[in-house]
Design a protein around this motif. Structure first.
Motif, PDB file in Angstrom:
ATOM      1  N   THR A   3     -33.620  51.565  16.719  1.00 56.67           N
ATOM      2  CA  THR A   3     -33.211  50.985  15.442  1.00 56.67           C
ATOM      3  C   THR A   3     -32.067  50.005  15.674  1.00 56.67           C
ATOM      4  O   THR A   3     -31.433  50.012  16.732  1.00 56.67           O
ATOM      5  CB  THR A   3     -32.747  52.068  14.447  1.00 56.67           C
ATOM      6  N   TYR A   4     -31.833  49.165  14.679  1.00 59.01           N
ATOM      7  CA  TYR A   4     -30.709  48.227  14.746  1.00 59.01           C
ATOM      8  C   TYR A   4     -30.076  48.127  13.368  1.00 59.01           C
ATOM      9  O   TYR A   4     -30.699  48.474  12.354  1.00 59.01           O
ATOM     10  CB  TYR A   4     -31.170  46.850  15.239  1.00 59.01           C
ATOM     11  N   ARG A   5     -28.840  47.662  13.336  1.00 60.70           N
ATOM     12  CA  ARG A   5     -28.114  47.525  12.070  1.00 60.70           C
ATOM     13  C   ARG A   5     -28.298  46.112  11.510  1.00 60.70           C
ATOM     14  O   ARG A   5     -28.315  45.135  12.271  1.00 60.70           O
ATOM     15  CB  ARG A   5     -26.631  47.803  12.250  1.00 60.70           C
ATOM     16  N   ALA A   6     -28.392  46.032  10.207  1.00 60.52           N
ATOM     17  CA  ALA A   6     -28.457  44.739   9.519  1.00 60.52           C
ATOM     18  C   ALA A   6     -27.618  44.820   8.250  1.00 60.52           C
ATOM     19  O   ALA A   6     -27.522  45.878   7.619  1.00 60.52           O
ATOM     20  CB  ALA A   6     -29.899  44.374   9.174  1.00 60.52           C
ATOM     21  N   ALA A   7     -26.991  43.683   7.898  1.00 59.15           N
ATOM     22  CA  ALA A   7     -26.254  43.577   6.637  1.00 59.15           C
ATOM     23  C   ALA A   7     -27.173  42.892   5.635  1.00 59.15           C
ATOM     24  O   ALA A   7     -27.489  41.706   5.787  1.00 59.15           O
ATOM     25  CB  ALA A   7     -24.968  42.779   6.830  1.00 59.15           C
ATOM     26  N   GLN A   8     -27.633  43.632   4.654  1.00 58.97           N
ATOM     27  CA  GLN A   8     -28.594  43.083   3.703  1.00 58.97           C
ATOM     28  C   GLN A   8     -28.059  43.119   2.282  1.00 58.97           C
ATOM     29  O   GLN A   8     -27.153  43.887   1.948  1.00 58.97           O
ATOM     30  CB  GLN A   8     -29.918  43.850   3.764  1.00 58.97           C
ATOM     31  N   VAL A   9     -28.643  42.245   1.443  1.00 57.87           N
ATOM     32  CA  VAL A   9     -28.386  42.224   0.005  1.00 57.87           C
ATOM     33  C   VAL A   9     -29.662  42.710  -0.670  1.00 57.87           C
ATOM     34  O   VAL A   9     -30.744  42.149  -0.437  1.00 57.87           O
ATOM     35  CB  VAL A   9     -28.034  40.794  -0.465  1.00 57.87           C
ATOM     36  N   ALA A  10     -29.554  43.743  -1.478  1.00 56.56           N
ATOM     37  CA  ALA A  10     -30.741  44.358  -2.063  1.00 56.56           C
ATOM     38  C   ALA A  10     -31.306  43.559  -3.229  1.00 56.56           C
ATOM     39  O   ALA A  10     -32.515  43.577  -3.478  1.00 56.56           O
ATOM     40  CB  ALA A  10     -30.423  45.781  -2.515  1.00 56.56           C
ATOM     41  N   ALA A  11     -30.437  42.863  -3.967  1.00 51.59           N
ATOM     42  CA  ALA A  11     -30.868  42.071  -5.122  1.00 51.59           C
ATOM     43  C   ALA A  11     -29.964  40.857  -5.238  1.00 51.59           C
ATOM     44  O   ALA A  11     -28.875  40.821  -4.659  1.00 51.59           O
ATOM     45  CB  ALA A  11     -30.811  42.912  -6.398  1.00 51.59           C
ATOM     46  N   ALA A  12     -30.418  39.869  -5.993  1.00 47.93           N
ATOM     47  CA  ALA A  12     -29.687  38.611  -6.102  1.00 47.93           C
ATOM     48  C   ALA A  12     -28.235  38.836  -6.506  1.00 47.93           C
ATOM     49  O   ALA A  12     -27.948  39.593  -7.442  1.00 47.93           O
ATOM     50  CB  ALA A  12     -30.373  37.702  -7.122  1.00 47.93           C
ATOM     51  N   GLN A  20     -30.043  50.653   8.574  1.00 43.87           N
ATOM     52  CA  GLN A  20     -30.715  50.821   9.858  1.00 43.87           C
ATOM     53  C   GLN A  20     -32.183  50.445   9.693  1.00 43.87           C
ATOM     54  O   GLN A  20     -32.830  50.866   8.734  1.00 43.87           O
ATOM     55  CB  GLN A  20     -30.608  52.275  10.329  1.00 43.87           C
ATOM     56  N   ARG A  21     -32.689  49.646  10.626  1.00 44.79           N
ATOM     57  CA  ARG A  21     -34.084  49.232  10.575  1.00 44.79           C
ATOM     58  C   ARG A  21     -34.747  49.503  11.925  1.00 44.79           C
ATOM     59  O   ARG A  21     -34.080  49.570  12.949  1.00 44.79           O
ATOM     60  CB  ARG A  21     -34.195  47.736  10.254  1.00 44.79           C
ATOM     61  N   GLU A  22     -36.062  49.621  11.888  1.00 44.75           N
ATOM     62  CA  GLU A  22     -36.824  49.748  13.130  1.00 44.75           C
ATOM     63  C   GLU A  22     -36.754  48.434  13.897  1.00 44.75           C
ATOM     64  O   GLU A  22     -36.860  47.356  13.303  1.00 44.75           O
ATOM     65  CB  GLU A  22     -38.286  50.084  12.826  1.00 44.75           C
ATOM     66  N   VAL A  23     -36.558  48.535  15.199  1.00 37.41           N
ATOM     67  CA  VAL A  23     -36.490  47.320  16.018  1.00 37.41           C
ATOM     68  C   VAL A  23     -37.862  46.654  16.036  1.00 37.41           C
ATOM     69  O   VAL A  23     -38.863  47.285  16.404  1.00 37.41           O
ATOM     70  CB  VAL A  23     -36.046  47.657  17.457  1.00 37.41           C
ATOM     71  N   PRO A  24     -37.959  45.372  15.632  1.00 37.95           N
ATOM     72  CA  PRO A  24     -39.248  44.687  15.592  1.00 37.95           C
ATOM     73  C   PRO A  24     -39.651  44.158  16.963  1.00 37.95           C
ATOM     74  O   PRO A  24     -38.799  43.915  17.836  1.00 37.95           O
ATOM     75  CB  PRO A  24     -38.987  43.532  14.623  1.00 37.95           C
ATOM     76  N   ARG A  25     -40.926  43.954  17.172  1.00 40.58           N
ATOM     77  CA  ARG A  25     -41.442  43.328  18.388  1.00 40.58           C
ATOM     78  C   ARG A  25     -41.782  41.873  18.082  1.00 40.58           C
ATOM     79  O   ARG A  25     -42.356  41.565  17.032  1.00 40.58           O
ATOM     80  CB  ARG A  25     -42.708  44.043  18.883  1.00 40.58           C
ATOM     81  N   PRO A  26     -41.448  40.949  18.982  1.00 41.48           N
ATOM     82  CA  PRO A  26     -41.772  39.537  18.748  1.00 41.48           C
ATOM     83  C   PRO A  26     -43.251  39.262  18.919  1.00 41.48           C
ATOM     84  O   PRO A  26     -43.898  39.806  19.830  1.00 41.48           O
ATOM     85  CB  PRO A  26     -40.945  38.815  19.818  1.00 41.48           C
TER      86      PRO A  26
END
Length: 340
Positions: A3-12, A20-26
């Motif tokens: 997993t990796y950390r991301a700073a996200q905005v849930a709504a406008a 925490q999100r699953e690490v994506p594959r390119p």
């Protein structure tokens, strides 16, 4: 890491939250970048506040990305290897099939892939990006410097080098904030007789420290146009200030066939009449950022001339506080998130 950390905005217009999100594959033609640093640009607010079409939430903005490749997608060309240090800016890839792309003018691609808009941006520990968005970071540049150069840097550097001004010409930079402080440094390093324009006499010493040969206080009794004309007029004005009135005030300060290059964003119209342009052949143009190669050129020039952005680094966990500081105008001059 799974997993990796991301700073996200849930709504406008909402606050940033760390998730925490699953690490994506390119996928094919893409790479995964382990993000070391990401600058916070005022343009990020256009995505956070959903001011542009097609913005999707939850949103991870960030288009001043610096890091290193940690996985290659299938079919990635051999010029990229795991471990390569790379930057991704406003130019996050092009479609390759619209008319501008077919003409080789990729920065005005009609389907431009801006990180944080077309795909998750750099306010995170990992980003998936197409290979045509990648710019190599010189060894001499730290990631925290390279990130802002991928947007603020390339926009000012490219705006100046693609102007009609040549070494020795008088060039003015309107505004000495996040964009303008770099614009003054680049103008001086390019051999232009450099004028910095800002509000207040107290900024004169700072402008000279950046490399300006002249300083114009836009609040003084002498107008900006008259002050420029007393120096025989500007061959080019790089307008970084996000203020249409301030931009308009520079037009009469242009020399014959002088050029106003607009990179500061303001929704208000410019107050310019055709008569101001016709008799002396003046030019006004908007300047977009630059391709990955332009970003690479910007970083190489910056490394060669010792040019660095003025930054304040903040851990990714404090993304919301750093973003609010940028919005308030208190940043001096680029807020940069770090993942270390």
């Amino acid at each position: 890491m799974s997993t990796y950390r991301a700073a996200q905005v849930a709504a406008a217009s909402g606050p940033f939250e760390i998730v925490q999100r699953e690490v994506p594959r390119p996928g094919p033609g893409h790479v995964r970048i382990a993000v070391d640093a990401c600058g916070i640009c005022h343009s990020d607010s256009a995505f956070v506040d959903a001011l542009l079409p097609g913005v999707r939430f939850p949103l991870v903005p960030g288009h001043e990305i610096a890091g290193h490749i940690d996985e290659l997608g299938e079919g990635t060309d051999n010029s990229w290897q795991v471990g390569d240090r790379v930057a991704v800016g406003w130019f996050g890839g092009s479609c390759g099939h619209c008319t501008p792309c077919r003409q080789g003018d990729f920065i005005v691609c009609q389907n431009l892939k801006v990180p944080g808009w077309a795909y998750d941006g750099g306010f995170a520990e990992a980003v998936i990006a197409p290979t045509d968005a990648l710019a190599r970071i010189p060894d001499a540049l730290a990631a925290t410097d390279a990130g802002p150069l991928a947007c603020a840097g390339v926009t000012t550097y490219n705006g100046l080098r693609r102007s009609s001004a040549r070494p020795g010409d008088l060039v003015a930079v309107l505004g000495i904030g996040g964009l303008g402080h770099l614009g003054v440094k680049y103008a001086a390093a390019m051999g232009f007789e450099t004028v910095a324009i800002a509000r207040g006499s107290d900024k004169a010493d700072f402008a000279k420290q950046l490399g300006a040969h002249h300083y114009i206080d836009s609040t003084a009794d002498t107008t900006v146009a008259d002050a420029l004309q007393s120096l025989d007029g500007a061959k080019a004005v790089l307008a970084t200030a996000a203020n249409s009135d301030a931009i308009t005030a520079t037009v009469e300060g242009l020399a014959p066939r002088g050029e106003l290059v607009v990179i500061g964003v303001d929704a208000e119209p410019l107050g310019i009449s055709p008569n101001q342009l016709l008799m002396s052949g003046k030019i006004i143009r908007g300047h977009p950022s630059g391709t990955a190669q332009d970003v690479q050129d910007t970083m190489a020039f910056s490394a060669l001339h010792g040019i660095r952005p003025m930054i304040e680094t903040v851990p990714l966990d404090q993304a919301d506080e750093a973003y609010r500081k940028m919005l308030s105008g208190a940043a001096r001059f680029r807020m940069v998130l770090t993942t270390g």
